[in-house]
Design a protein around this motif. Structure first.
Motif, PDB file in Angstrom:
ATOM      1  N   MET A 164      83.856 -69.295  -5.945  1.00 13.71           N
ATOM      2  CA  MET A 164      83.225 -68.142  -6.604  1.00 13.71           C
ATOM      3  C   MET A 164      81.766 -68.414  -6.977  1.00 13.71           C
ATOM      4  SD  MET A 164      85.930 -66.133  -6.700  1.00 13.71           S
ATOM      5  CE  MET A 164      85.892 -64.895  -7.977  1.00 13.71           C
ATOM      6  N   LYS A 165      81.144 -69.417  -6.334  1.00 11.82           N
ATOM      7  CA  LYS A 165      79.752 -69.744  -6.638  1.00 11.82           C
ATOM      8  C   LYS A 165      78.811 -69.399  -5.490  1.00 11.82           C
ATOM      9  CE  LYS A 165      80.928 -73.457  -9.870  1.00 11.82           C
ATOM     10  NZ  LYS A 165      80.774 -74.898 -10.206  1.00 11.82           N
ATOM     11  N   GLY A 166      79.324 -68.685  -4.518  1.00 16.31           N
ATOM     12  CA  GLY A 166      78.498 -68.267  -3.393  1.00 16.31           C
ATOM     13  C   GLY A 166      78.976 -66.943  -2.842  1.00 16.31           C
ATOM     14  N   SER A 167      78.064 -66.192  -2.230  1.00 15.13           N
ATOM     15  CA  SER A 167      78.403 -64.876  -1.683  1.00 15.13           C
ATOM     16  C   SER A 167      77.669 -64.677  -0.366  1.00 15.13           C
ATOM     17  CB  SER A 167      78.014 -63.771  -2.674  1.00 15.13           C
ATOM     18  OG  SER A 167      78.296 -62.496  -2.143  1.00 15.13           O
ATOM     19  N   LEU A 168      78.381 -64.124   0.622  1.00 13.34           N
ATOM     20  CA  LEU A 168      77.793 -63.853   1.933  1.00 13.34           C
ATOM     21  C   LEU A 168      77.570 -62.355   2.068  1.00 13.34           C
ATOM     22  CD1 LEU A 168      77.006 -65.199   4.677  1.00 13.34           C
ATOM     23  CD2 LEU A 168      79.271 -64.514   5.496  1.00 13.34           C
ATOM     24  N   LEU A 169      76.321 -61.972   2.340  1.00 10.74           N
ATOM     25  CA  LEU A 169      75.965 -60.568   2.518  1.00 10.74           C
ATOM     26  C   LEU A 169      75.523 -60.332   3.954  1.00 10.74           C
ATOM     27  CD1 LEU A 169      73.801 -59.897  -0.686  1.00 10.74           C
ATOM     28  CD2 LEU A 169      76.284 -59.761  -0.440  1.00 10.74           C
ATOM     29  N   THR A 170      75.956 -59.211   4.525  1.00  8.98           N
ATOM     30  CA  THR A 170      75.448 -58.783   5.823  1.00  8.98           C
ATOM     31  C   THR A 170      74.099 -58.106   5.620  1.00  8.98           C
ATOM     32  OG1 THR A 170      77.627 -58.500   6.810  1.00  8.98           O
ATOM     33  CG2 THR A 170      75.840 -57.231   7.775  1.00  8.98           C
ATOM     34  N   VAL A 171      73.155 -58.407   6.509  1.00  7.31           N
ATOM     35  CA  VAL A 171      71.810 -57.838   6.427  1.00  7.31           C
ATOM     36  C   VAL A 171      71.581 -56.947   7.644  1.00  7.31           C
ATOM     37  CG1 VAL A 171      69.338 -58.318   6.309  1.00  7.31           C
ATOM     38  CG2 VAL A 171      70.973 -59.881   5.217  1.00  7.31           C
ATOM     39  N   SER A 172      71.121 -55.727   7.395  1.00  5.75           N
ATOM     40  CA  SER A 172      70.782 -54.804   8.478  1.00  5.75           C
ATOM     41  C   SER A 172      69.375 -54.278   8.242  1.00  5.75           C
ATOM     42  CB  SER A 172      71.780 -53.641   8.523  1.00  5.75           C
ATOM     43  OG  SER A 172      71.405 -52.699   9.507  1.00  5.75           O
ATOM     44  N   TYR A 173      68.521 -54.427   9.253  1.00  2.00           N
ATOM     45  CA  TYR A 173      67.162 -53.895   9.169  1.00  2.00           C
ATOM     46  C   TYR A 173      66.980 -52.902  10.305  1.00  2.00           C
ATOM     47  CZ  TYR A 173      62.082 -53.592   8.877  1.00  2.00           C
ATOM     48  OH  TYR A 173      60.797 -53.124   8.748  1.00  2.00           O
ATOM     49  N   ASP A 174      67.035 -51.631   9.962  1.00  2.00           N
ATOM     50  CA  ASP A 174      66.938 -50.563  10.961  1.00  2.00           C
ATOM     51  C   ASP A 174      66.313 -49.342  10.287  1.00  2.00           C
ATOM     52  OD1 ASP A 174      67.242 -49.005  13.211  1.00  2.00           O
ATOM     53  OD2 ASP A 174      69.372 -48.601  12.875  1.00  2.00           O
ATOM     54  N   PRO A 175      65.028 -49.421   9.947  1.00  2.00           N
ATOM     55  CA  PRO A 175      64.415 -48.357   9.141  1.00  2.00           C
ATOM     56  C   PRO A 175      64.314 -47.015   9.842  1.00  2.00           C
ATOM     57  CG  PRO A 175      62.754 -49.914   9.917  1.00  2.00           C
ATOM     58  CD  PRO A 175      64.082 -50.500  10.273  1.00  2.00           C
ATOM     59  N   TRP A 176      64.346 -46.988  11.187  1.00  2.06           N
ATOM     60  CA  TRP A 176      64.162 -45.725  11.903  1.00  2.06           C
ATOM     61  C   TRP A 176      65.445 -45.234  12.569  1.00  2.06           C
ATOM     62  CZ3 TRP A 176      59.869 -43.669  10.415  1.00  2.06           C
ATOM     63  CH2 TRP A 176      58.781 -44.482  10.090  1.00  2.06           C
ATOM     64  N   GLY A 177      66.202 -46.118  13.178  1.00  2.00           N
ATOM     65  CA  GLY A 177      67.374 -45.692  13.942  1.00  2.00           C
ATOM     66  C   GLY A 177      68.409 -44.968  13.103  1.00  2.00           C
ATOM     67  N   VAL A 178      68.702 -45.496  11.904  1.00  2.54           N
ATOM     68  CA  VAL A 178      69.706 -44.868  11.045  1.00  2.54           C
ATOM     69  C   VAL A 178      69.266 -43.468  10.643  1.00  2.54           C
ATOM     70  CG1 VAL A 178      70.854 -44.982   8.804  1.00  2.54           C
ATOM     71  CG2 VAL A 178      70.627 -47.046  10.183  1.00  2.54           C
ATOM     72  N   GLY A 179      67.997 -43.322  10.271  1.00  5.91           N
ATOM     73  CA  GLY A 179      67.503 -42.011   9.855  1.00  5.91           C
ATOM     74  C   GLY A 179      67.577 -40.982  10.973  1.00  5.91           C
ATOM     75  N   ILE A 180      67.182 -41.383  12.186  1.00  6.18           N
ATOM     76  CA  ILE A 180      67.240 -40.454  13.327  1.00  6.18           C
ATOM     77  C   ILE A 180      68.687 -40.072  13.625  1.00  6.18           C
ATOM     78  CG2 ILE A 180      66.774 -40.211  15.796  1.00  6.18           C
ATOM     79  CD1 ILE A 180      64.403 -42.151  15.394  1.00  6.18           C
ATOM     80  N   THR A 181      69.576 -41.067  13.604  1.00  7.41           N
ATOM     81  CA  THR A 181      70.988 -40.799  13.897  1.00  7.41           C
ATOM     82  C   THR A 181      71.610 -39.895  12.841  1.00  7.41           C
ATOM     83  OG1 THR A 181      71.172 -42.956  14.981  1.00  7.41           O
ATOM     84  CG2 THR A 181      73.215 -41.867  14.353  1.00  7.41           C
ATOM     85  N   TYR A 182      71.316 -40.163  11.568  1.00  4.17           N
ATOM     86  CA  TYR A 182      71.847 -39.317  10.501  1.00  4.17           C
ATOM     87  C   TYR A 182      71.323 -37.882  10.616  1.00  4.17           C
ATOM     88  CZ  TYR A 182      74.130 -42.970   7.726  1.00  4.17           C
ATOM     89  OH  TYR A 182      74.977 -43.947   7.271  1.00  4.17           O
ATOM     90  N   ALA A 183      70.062 -37.734  11.028  1.00  2.00           N
ATOM     91  CA  ALA A 183      69.525 -36.385  11.255  1.00  2.00           C
ATOM     92  C   ALA A 183      70.317 -35.688  12.359  1.00  2.00           C
ATOM     93  CB  ALA A 183      68.050 -36.465  11.623  1.00  2.00           C
ATOM     94  N   GLY A 184      70.689 -36.457  13.395  1.00  2.00           N
ATOM     95  CA  GLY A 184      71.523 -35.899  14.457  1.00  2.00           C
ATOM     96  C   GLY A 184      72.892 -35.490  13.949  1.00  2.00           C
TER      97      GLY A 184
END
Length: 677
Positions: A164-184
């Motif tokens: 309980m002294k460490g945590s693994l986080l997934t990192v996603s860097y997609d500033p444009w693709g997600v926004g365009i897809t969500y608009a779709g």
């Protein structure tokens, strides 16, 4: 488009045989696959431009939304980055590991201040995982379905260290693709809604033809009586029913939750004997028979196929019976630690220090079941009842704060009695088959169904709807979450929708009644088969999202409607050519539009949920892939040109195979992240 469908089908098989990297290398990231999607998008654009004056507004928007989604996917593929960051307690971190093998730098500094696991009340089943961080000194919390957004980065809770002294986080860097897809996605939703309000569309034309026609059904009631000879066998010993019922009223820690022993007894009895009882004995009598009269019960044969004898399947049933006989399965005794946290133990378990320091409590937990056993041997049922009452009083005194309410326990016990729909399933299938055959005869002769018979069928479907509503409602109340996860819940939900559908629309579409009874019957059959395994459990943390209910509901309604279309297609093959076949084709088309739109909506809502929970809105998981295959298959039913109504009906029957593979094929064979669904 057909080549794309075949490639996606092949990719799911490749993934099963050779693994995910092979599927991505050979198909999903193959230039040919990407090129075919590009060609499809360009073809749609050219078609819209060429027919821009004749295509209605929302139909244009519907097709353009698909182009926008594909553009967003391409931007994500070309420019998006993904990886992970491992945080350690009180150690600042500004770098993360990308999947391309490079180490990249955040424009901010993360520091893990605490990691915490939330548990369901009175249980050791996790309800959430929380990483409490600071981002450039600002406190934030990352948990399941609660992501961190900062400077174009999205961070998701993925795993943690056992200390309980460490945590693994997934990192996603997609500033444009997600926004365009969500608009779709948004444009897709708005255009699907607007489509049904447009004038002069193919859907409205078919709807007018169906409204002008009158499909007919007839009701024929038969009853069967069968005589079966009982095989006389030696009867094993059991507790009196009222004493066994009192034992069933005790609490037990089972399936990571607190439940009445009756629930555990029912589940074990189903698993071992295939029924929630054995002959005239209740599940509680069977369960306590294993516990107190094991030598009598060990010779009772299990429900096994001949090929399963001597296999792990038989060993599993033997293990269940032995675990009850030894007492190892019965965690009946709650113990509160110094912090007030309640844990449950069996009489054979290693007990905590709180008990070792309390001799009377130690003796009670270790020996009370031995005393109960002695009283059972002496058939002193009053003493057995007194001892069971003492155990129940101890449970309520020690664990009152975490025990389910008395109303919830009563609801669970009632649910256990009615939840296996064997009689409704057999009645629905029998009635549906009779109606289905007679409907074809009546349609071919142009005869109408008497109003009185339609009303009788409506009453029966209404009673079925009430029963299914009660089962699902009780399950919802007892479990504390909507019954939208797991094979049993999903099949019962489809049966519920079928009953609702035929109860509401039978006046306008009389064929809804035979088709609805058939579909409800077969889905209840699948639910009965699924209920042979333990039922009610807590939801996994990732499933605790408000999007789950909407996503599953949309998918299940669409599957139900596709099932009705397939059954209607079978009817379309057996009626004479000409007007009857054409009329049934029109009925299928009327159902097909909302079915396809709901499937599309449910699929892309699932993509939004996946992006929130797993950091990616599309991962080519087998369930996602086959959902997309199903969308494309049924799109061809709307856009295709068929030589005859018979050809259309044949296509709809075979198209339903994609639905079956999407649900059953993925769950049973292909696997993936969605194999629990």
């Amino acid at each position: 488009m057909a080549v794309l469908v075949l490639m996606m089908m092949a990719a799911t098989v490749i993934e099963k045989i050779s693994g995910t990297p092979a599927a991505f290398r050979l198909v999903y990231h193959n230039p040919l696959f990407i090129g075919l999607w590009s060609v499809a998008a360009i073809s749609v654009i050219i078609s819209i431009w060429s027919n821009r004056r004749s295509i209605p507004l929302f139909t244009k928007a519907l097709h353009l939304s698909c182009i926008l989604i594909l553009v967003g996917a391409m931007v994500t593929f070309l420019f998006g980055k993904k990886g992970n960051v491992h945080l350690y307690l009180d150690e600042p971190e500004s770098e993360w590991n990308c999947t391309d093998g490079q180490t990249r730098v955040f424009p901010f500094v993360l520091t893990l201040k605490d990691f915490h696991v939330e548990y369901y009340r009175g249980s050791m089943a996790p309800s959430d995982y929380e990483s409490r961080l600071t981002v450039d000194g600002e406190p934030v919390t990352v948990s399941m379905n609660n992501i961190l957004r900062r400077d174009g980065y999205r961070l998701y809770q993925t795993s943690f260290d056992r200390d309980m002294k460490g945590s693994l986080l997934t990192v996603s860097y997609d500033p444009w693709g997600v926004g365009i897809t969500y608009a779709g996605y948004l444009l897709l939703l708005l255009s699907m809604i607007g489509f049904f309000f447009q004038k002069d569309t193919a859907f409205k034309a078919v709807l007018r033809r169906v409204a002008a026609a009158s499909a007919v059904t007839a009701l024929f009631v038969v009853s069967e009586a069968g005589v079966s000879a009982k095989t006389v066998v030696d009867t094993p010993k059991v507790l009196p029913e009222e004493v066994a019922s009192q034992f069933g009223d005790l609490y037990v820690y089972y399936n990571d939750r607190i439940a009445p022993v009756q629930t555990m007894a029912r589940d074990y009895c189903l698993k071992v004997y295939g029924k929630s009882h054995w002959k005239d004995y209740t599940a509680e009598q069977v369960f306590t028979g294993w516990l107190f009269y094991y030598d009598w019960w060990r010779v009772v044969p299990y429900k096994l196929k001949a090929k399963d004898k001597g296999t792990p399947a038989e060993g599993e049933k033997e293990f269940l019976v032995r675990s009850v006989a030894s007492g190892d399965a019965l965690r009946l005794f709650p113990i509160a630690d110094s912090a007030g946290v309640v844990s449950w133990y069996g009489c054979n378990d290693t007990l905590p220090a709180e008990v070792l320091d309390n001799y009377e409590l130690w003796v009670f937990i270790r020996k009370v079941m031995d005393v109960v056993n002695e009283s059972v041997r002496a058939e002193d049922w009053d003493e057995v009842s007194r001892l069971l009452g003492r155990i129940k009083a101890y449970q309520e005194k020690t664990a009152m704060a975490v025990l389910p309410s008395a109303d919830k326990v009563r609801a669970e016990k009632f649910y256990n009695r009615i939840s296996r729909p064997m009689v409704p399933f057999m009645a629905s299938v029998t009635l549906g088959m009779i109606l289905f055959v007679l409907s074809g005869i009546w349609i071919s002769k142009g005869r109408k169904t008497p109003k009185g018979l339609q009303h009788v069928l409506a009453v029966i479907s209404g009673l079925l709807f009430i029963y299914l509503t009660a089962v699902l409602g009780l399950r919802w109340y007892v479990s504390g979450h909507a019954p939208f996860a797991g094979s049993y819940s999903v099949m019962m939900l489809m049966a519920w929708m079928s009953a609702l559908f035929m109860t509401i629309v039978y006046r306008k579409f009389p064929l809804a009644q035979p088709l609805g009874f058939l579909l409800a019957g077969f889905t209840m059959l699948m639910a009965s088969m699924a209920s042979a395994n333990p039922q009610i459990t807590h939801l996994m943390p990732v499933l605790q999202s408000p999007l789950l209910s909407i996503h599953v509901l949309a998918m299940m309604i669409s599957y139900t409607l596709f099932g009705l279309i397939a059954l209607n297609g079978v009817m379309g093959l057996v009626v004479p050519a000409g007007e009857p076949k054409d009329r049934l084709r029109d009925i299928s088309l009327v159902i097909l539009y909302p079915a396809l739109f709901l499937l599309t909506f449910g699929t892309f809502l699932g993509a939004v949920w996946a992006n929130i929970s797993w950091g990616s809105y599309w991962q080519w998981d087998p369930k996602e892939t086959w959902a997309l295959v199903t969308i494309l298959v049924y799109l061809s039913a709307l856009h295709g040109t068929y030589r005859s109504a018979r050809a259309f009906h044949l296509f709809c029957i075979f198209a339903f195979l994609s639905v079956l593979i999407t649900y059953f094929g993925v769950n049973v064979i292909l696997g993936g992240m969605h194999s629990y669904a």
